[in-house]
Design a protein around this motif. Sequence first.
Motif, mmCIF file in Angstrom:
data_model
loop_
_atom_site.group_PDB
_atom_site.id
_atom_site.type_symbol
_atom_site.label_atom_id
_atom_site.label_comp_id
_atom_site.label_asym_id
_atom_site.label_seq_id
_atom_site.Cartn_x
_atom_site.Cartn_y
_atom_site.Cartn_z
ATOM 1 N N ASP A 136 0.807 -1.219 0.000
ATOM 2 C CA ASP A 136 0.000 0.000 0.000
ATOM 3 C C ASP A 136 0.842 1.273 0.000
ATOM 4 O OD1 ASP A 136 -2.423 -1.298 -0.070
ATOM 5 O OD2 ASP A 136 -2.725 -1.266 2.109
ATOM 6 N N ARG A 137 2.137 1.148 0.227
ATOM 7 C CA ARG A 137 2.978 2.327 0.382
ATOM 8 C C ARG A 137 3.368 2.959 -0.962
ATOM 9 N NH1 ARG A 137 6.831 2.320 5.617
ATOM 10 N NH2 ARG A 137 5.234 1.727 7.106
ATOM 11 N N THR A 138 3.623 4.253 -0.910
ATOM 12 C CA THR A 138 4.144 4.983 -2.065
ATOM 13 C C THR A 138 5.630 5.196 -1.831
ATOM 14 O OG1 THR A 138 2.041 6.098 -2.433
ATOM 15 C CG2 THR A 138 4.006 7.094 -3.412
ATOM 16 N N TYR A 139 6.457 4.612 -2.684
ATOM 17 C CA TYR A 139 7.898 4.614 -2.454
ATOM 18 C C TYR A 139 8.623 5.756 -3.158
ATOM 19 C CZ TYR A 139 7.160 0.130 -0.238
ATOM 20 O OH TYR A 139 6.727 -0.855 0.619
ATOM 21 N N TRP A 140 8.012 6.315 -4.202
ATOM 22 C CA TRP A 140 8.603 7.437 -4.926
ATOM 23 C C TRP A 140 7.591 8.585 -4.937
ATOM 24 C CZ3 TRP A 140 13.579 7.172 -6.791
ATOM 25 C CH2 TRP A 140 14.154 5.900 -6.886
ATOM 26 N N PRO A 141 7.308 9.208 -3.799
ATOM 27 C CA PRO A 141 6.229 10.195 -3.708
ATOM 28 C C PRO A 141 6.438 11.435 -4.569
ATOM 29 C CG PRO A 141 7.565 10.227 -1.719
ATOM 30 C CD PRO A 141 8.003 9.036 -2.506
ATOM 31 N N VAL A 142 7.674 11.759 -4.899
ATOM 32 C CA VAL A 142 7.933 12.972 -5.680
ATOM 33 C C VAL A 142 8.131 12.657 -7.161
ATOM 34 C CG1 VAL A 142 9.498 14.921 -5.991
ATOM 35 C CG2 VAL A 142 8.929 14.137 -3.686
ATOM 36 N N SER A 143 9.094 11.802 -7.475
ATOM 37 C CA SER A 143 9.452 11.573 -8.874
ATOM 38 C C SER A 143 8.588 10.537 -9.582
ATOM 39 C CB SER A 143 10.921 11.152 -8.972
ATOM 40 O OG SER A 143 11.159 9.985 -8.212
ATOM 41 N N ALA A 144 8.004 9.610 -8.846
ATOM 42 C CA ALA A 144 7.187 8.576 -9.495
ATOM 43 C C ALA A 144 6.119 8.059 -8.526
ATOM 44 C CB ALA A 144 8.070 7.417 -9.964
ATOM 45 N N PRO A 145 5.157 8.917 -8.168
ATOM 46 C CA PRO A 145 4.135 8.509 -7.190
ATOM 47 C C PRO A 145 3.183 7.439 -7.700
ATOM 48 C CG PRO A 145 3.596 10.642 -8.138
ATOM 49 C CD PRO A 145 4.967 10.310 -8.613
ATOM 50 N N ASP A 146 3.181 7.205 -9.014
ATOM 51 C CA ASP A 146 2.283 6.186 -9.554
ATOM 52 C C ASP A 146 2.862 4.776 -9.444
ATOM 53 O OD1 ASP A 146 4.233 7.108 -11.327
ATOM 54 O OD2 ASP A 146 3.127 6.445 -13.092
ATOM 55 N N ILE A 147 4.080 4.643 -8.972
ATOM 56 C CA ILE A 147 4.640 3.300 -8.805
ATOM 57 C C ILE A 147 3.989 2.624 -7.606
ATOM 58 C CG2 ILE A 147 6.704 1.988 -8.150
ATOM 59 C CD1 ILE A 147 8.365 3.839 -9.809
ATOM 60 N N LYS A 148 3.354 1.523 -7.854
ATOM 61 C CA LYS A 148 2.743 0.708 -6.810
ATOM 62 C C LYS A 148 3.175 -0.741 -7.007
ATOM 63 C CE LYS A 148 0.107 3.508 -4.344
ATOM 64 N NZ LYS A 148 0.247 3.623 -2.864
ATOM 65 N N ILE A 149 3.462 -1.420 -5.917
ATOM 66 C CA ILE A 149 3.834 -2.832 -5.988
ATOM 67 C C ILE A 149 2.564 -3.658 -5.785
ATOM 68 C CG2 ILE A 149 5.296 -4.651 -5.062
ATOM 69 C CD1 ILE A 149 6.748 -2.263 -6.401
ATOM 70 N N PRO A 150 2.125 -4.395 -6.797
ATOM 71 C CA PRO A 150 0.904 -5.200 -6.640
ATOM 72 C C PRO A 150 1.045 -6.176 -5.482
ATOM 73 C CG PRO A 150 1.586 -5.100 -8.950
ATOM 74 C CD PRO A 150 2.697 -4.520 -8.146
ATOM 75 N N LEU A 151 -0.017 -6.305 -4.704
ATOM 76 C CA LEU A 151 0.027 -7.218 -3.561
ATOM 77 C C LEU A 151 0.268 -8.651 -4.019
ATOM 78 C CD1 LEU A 151 -0.233 -7.757 -0.558
ATOM 79 C CD2 LEU A 151 -2.723 -7.783 -0.821
ATOM 80 N N THR A 152 -0.300 -9.037 -5.148
ATOM 81 C CA THR A 152 -0.067 -10.400 -5.648
ATOM 82 C C THR A 152 1.403 -10.635 -5.945
ATOM 83 O OG1 THR A 152 -0.621 -9.641 -7.900
ATOM 84 C CG2 THR A 152 -2.379 -10.697 -6.609
ATOM 85 N N LEU A 153 2.090 -9.621 -6.463
ATOM 86 C CA LEU A 153 3.519 -9.749 -6.741
ATOM 87 C C LEU A 153 4.309 -9.877 -5.448
ATOM 88 C CD1 LEU A 153 6.071 -9.658 -8.461
ATOM 89 C CD2 LEU A 153 5.870 -7.149 -8.507
ATOM 90 N N LEU A 154 3.962 -9.082 -4.457
ATOM 91 C CA LEU A 154 4.696 -9.120 -3.192
ATOM 92 C C LEU A 154 4.447 -10.435 -2.459
ATOM 93 C CD1 LEU A 154 6.662 -7.351 -1.692
ATOM 94 C CD2 LEU A 154 4.750 -6.298 -0.487
#
Length: 288
Positions: A136-154
């Motif tokens: 659920d976390r946003t890891y690149w809040p400034v340069s790439a806020p649309d990057i999300k890690i799918p829960l199924t992948l994790l």
Amino acid sequence: MVRRTDRLGAAVLAGLLLASALVGCAAKGETPQEVAAPVAVTDGPTDAPPDELSGEPSPSASAVESMGAAPSRSATPKPTKKPTRAPKPRAVAKPPTETEVPPAPPKPAPSSCKPTYKGTKATRAEAKAALTDAADRTYWPVSAPDIKIPLTLLKATAWQESGWQSNIYACDGGVGLLQVMPATASWMNQRFEKSYKIDAYQDNAYLGATYLAWATKYIGDMYFESDYRLDPALCTSALNSCLVNAVIAAYNFGHGAVAQEGKPLAIPNPSYVRNVRALMNECVCLAY
């Protein structure tokens, strides 16, 4: 997080596929010339405490179809929502936007070495909560806020790496749910200004997801024109056709084995990628 060979999750999957009839639901990669490894990978499986597991399962028909292969005659096609477009990777990589990269992987541990266990193992519910929070976390809040890690992948990566065993220590140094390497954990903490503890299962989940997010931006910028979608529907039958496969490969073999400036995208560990992709669809862990 990153190893030169495929992890223990393949053995877990083999056992789970046998059990699926009752319950319902990687081979070594070629050695690349350059590998930077965030996670650990051993020759032998290390995810089952009492039993030594071995063998590499082949993805099921449905999993193979989801990777873009033609369905078998007996398979019933499932309608899927097609993405708006399917970006093709660049023939050669752009220069990386990330100039600081994770450390190189350790040498493979002897095949005779057995994993150890320290501390209390997190319950399935606790592991699920940690992985869900990390996704659920946003890891690149400034340069790439649309990057999300799918829960199924994790979830699938954690199952492949450790069988969701939070207290396992592999012979090559990998620790916990996501089998994070200590040197990689230190690097990720420095890069993202965090203080995650590798032996705390919640932090271990964050570290694994942080590397996946880092690899998404690193590879996405070099090959996919900064399209960061980790959508399996974008993949064709060619493993190097989509970002999600490349990120999975980098988690196992390191970014340097997958993405190099001026070179085409490489998938040096196809068995590992296919296993994780199959787990994203069929893992018993998805129901936890």
